[in-house]
Design a protein around this motif. Sequence first.
Motif, mmCIF file in Angstrom:
data_model
loop_
_atom_site.group_PDB
_atom_site.id
_atom_site.type_symbol
_atom_site.label_atom_id
_atom_site.label_comp_id
_atom_site.label_asym_id
_atom_site.label_seq_id
_atom_site.Cartn_x
_atom_site.Cartn_y
_atom_site.Cartn_z
ATOM 1 N N ILE A 1 0.867 -1.177 0.000
ATOM 2 C CA ILE A 1 0.000 0.000 0.000
ATOM 3 C C ILE A 1 0.900 1.222 0.000
ATOM 4 C CG2 ILE A 1 -1.781 1.276 1.242
ATOM 5 C CD1 ILE A 1 -2.568 -1.457 2.492
ATOM 6 N N TYR A 2 0.650 2.116 -0.928
ATOM 7 C CA TYR A 2 1.448 3.326 -1.070
ATOM 8 C C TYR A 2 0.614 4.503 -0.589
ATOM 9 C CZ TYR A 2 4.456 0.454 -3.981
ATOM 10 O OH TYR A 2 5.297 -0.534 -4.432
ATOM 11 N N HIS A 3 1.191 5.301 0.314
ATOM 12 C CA HIS A 3 0.542 6.513 0.804
ATOM 13 C C HIS A 3 1.274 7.722 0.234
ATOM 14 C CE1 HIS A 3 -1.693 4.903 4.611
ATOM 15 N NE2 HIS A 3 -2.046 4.282 3.512
ATOM 16 N N TYR A 4 0.520 8.560 -0.444
ATOM 17 C CA TYR A 4 1.052 9.790 -1.026
ATOM 18 C C TYR A 4 0.517 10.958 -0.206
ATOM 19 C CZ TYR A 4 2.219 6.796 -4.942
ATOM 20 O OH TYR A 4 2.746 5.797 -5.720
ATOM 21 N N PRO A 5 1.358 11.599 0.623
ATOM 22 C CA PRO A 5 0.885 12.706 1.457
ATOM 23 C C PRO A 5 0.731 13.995 0.653
ATOM 24 C CG PRO A 5 3.215 12.294 1.876
ATOM 25 C CD PRO A 5 2.760 11.255 0.895
ATOM 26 N N ASN A 6 -0.059 14.911 1.207
ATOM 27 C CA ASN A 6 -0.232 16.259 0.649
ATOM 28 C C ASN A 6 -0.819 16.257 -0.754
ATOM 29 O OD1 ASN A 6 0.963 17.396 3.024
ATOM 30 N ND2 ASN A 6 2.947 16.777 2.189
ATOM 31 N N VAL A 7 -1.763 15.350 -0.995
ATOM 32 C CA VAL A 7 -2.457 15.300 -2.283
ATOM 33 C C VAL A 7 -3.762 16.081 -2.135
ATOM 34 C CG1 VAL A 7 -3.601 13.802 -3.953
ATOM 35 C CG2 VAL A 7 -1.415 13.109 -2.944
ATOM 36 N N GLN A 8 -3.937 17.061 -2.974
ATOM 37 C CA GLN A 8 -5.119 17.918 -2.918
ATOM 38 C C GLN A 8 -6.381 17.119 -3.270
ATOM 39 O OE1 GLN A 8 -5.018 21.201 -1.876
ATOM 40 N NE2 GLN A 8 -2.930 20.570 -1.384
ATOM 41 N N PRO A 9 -7.533 17.463 -2.666
ATOM 42 C CA PRO A 9 -8.781 16.739 -2.934
ATOM 43 C C PRO A 9 -9.141 16.694 -4.421
ATOM 44 C CG PRO A 9 -9.080 18.283 -1.116
ATOM 45 C CD PRO A 9 -7.707 18.531 -1.676
ATOM 46 N N GLN A 10 -8.840 17.768 -5.149
ATOM 47 C CA GLN A 10 -9.193 17.783 -6.574
ATOM 48 C C GLN A 10 -8.353 16.791 -7.376
ATOM 49 O OE1 GLN A 10 -8.244 20.437 -4.758
ATOM 50 N NE2 GLN A 10 -6.841 21.763 -5.871
ATOM 51 N N VAL A 11 -7.137 16.494 -6.918
ATOM 52 C CA VAL A 11 -6.304 15.481 -7.576
ATOM 53 C C VAL A 11 -6.923 14.103 -7.357
ATOM 54 C CG1 VAL A 11 -4.030 14.367 -7.624
ATOM 55 C CG2 VAL A 11 -4.202 16.859 -7.450
ATOM 56 N N HIS A 12 -7.347 13.835 -6.125
ATOM 57 C CA HIS A 12 -8.024 12.565 -5.833
ATOM 58 C C HIS A 12 -9.290 12.430 -6.680
ATOM 59 C CE1 HIS A 12 -11.117 10.307 -3.432
ATOM 60 N NE2 HIS A 12 -10.232 9.371 -3.723
ATOM 61 N N ALA A 13 -10.092 13.478 -6.732
ATOM 62 C CA ALA A 13 -11.339 13.440 -7.502
ATOM 63 C C ALA A 13 -11.063 13.193 -8.992
ATOM 64 C CB ALA A 13 -12.119 14.744 -7.308
ATOM 65 N N ALA A 14 -10.054 13.863 -9.530
ATOM 66 C CA ALA A 14 -9.706 13.671 -10.941
ATOM 67 C C ALA A 14 -9.190 12.255 -11.195
ATOM 68 C CB ALA A 14 -8.666 14.707 -11.372
ATOM 69 N N PHE A 15 -8.423 11.721 -10.258
ATOM 70 C CA PHE A 15 -7.917 10.350 -10.363
ATOM 71 C C PHE A 15 -9.094 9.372 -10.421
ATOM 72 C CE2 PHE A 15 -5.174 6.991 -7.942
ATOM 73 C CZ PHE A 15 -4.882 6.328 -9.119
ATOM 74 N N MET A 16 -10.036 9.522 -9.511
ATOM 75 C CA MET A 16 -11.179 8.619 -9.467
ATOM 76 C C MET A 16 -12.063 8.765 -10.705
ATOM 77 S SD MET A 16 -10.703 6.779 -6.867
ATOM 78 C CE MET A 16 -12.257 5.942 -6.576
ATOM 79 N N ALA A 17 -12.112 9.957 -11.290
ATOM 80 C CA ALA A 17 -12.948 10.195 -12.466
ATOM 81 C C ALA A 17 -12.245 9.856 -13.781
ATOM 82 C CB ALA A 17 -13.384 11.668 -12.489
#
Length: 94
Positions: free
Chosen positions: A52-68
Motif C-alpha cells: 500500500i502506497y501513501h502519497y501525502p499532501n495530495v489535494q482533494p481535486q487530484v483525488h477526484a480527478a484520479f477517481m474520475a
Amino acid sequence: MKKTFTEPQGYTDVEYVAIPMTPVESHQVAAVGYDAATQTLAVTFTRGAGAIYHYPNVQPQVHAAFMAAESKGKYFGEHIKQLPFLKFRAPVAA
C-alpha cells in the motif's frame, strides 16, 4: 538501448494508519483511498506483493480527478507516480 531501472523503494518504518480503499477498474491500479483530514492518497496495484502506497499532501481535486479518470493507470503515471510516498507492507489477513 538497454533500459535501466532504479532499485525499488523499501518499506517504511512509519506506523501504518489504514485508509479505507475502493476497488477500481484498471489494469494497473487495484484500489484507491483518500483521507481528506490528512490529504493522504492511498493506492494499491494489481501486480506485486500488495503493498500500500501513501502519497501525502495530495489535494482533494487530484483525488477526484484520479477517481474520475477514464484510465486510472494513465492518470497515475502522469500526475501521481512522481510524488513522494510511503510504502507499507500488505496487511495480513486475519
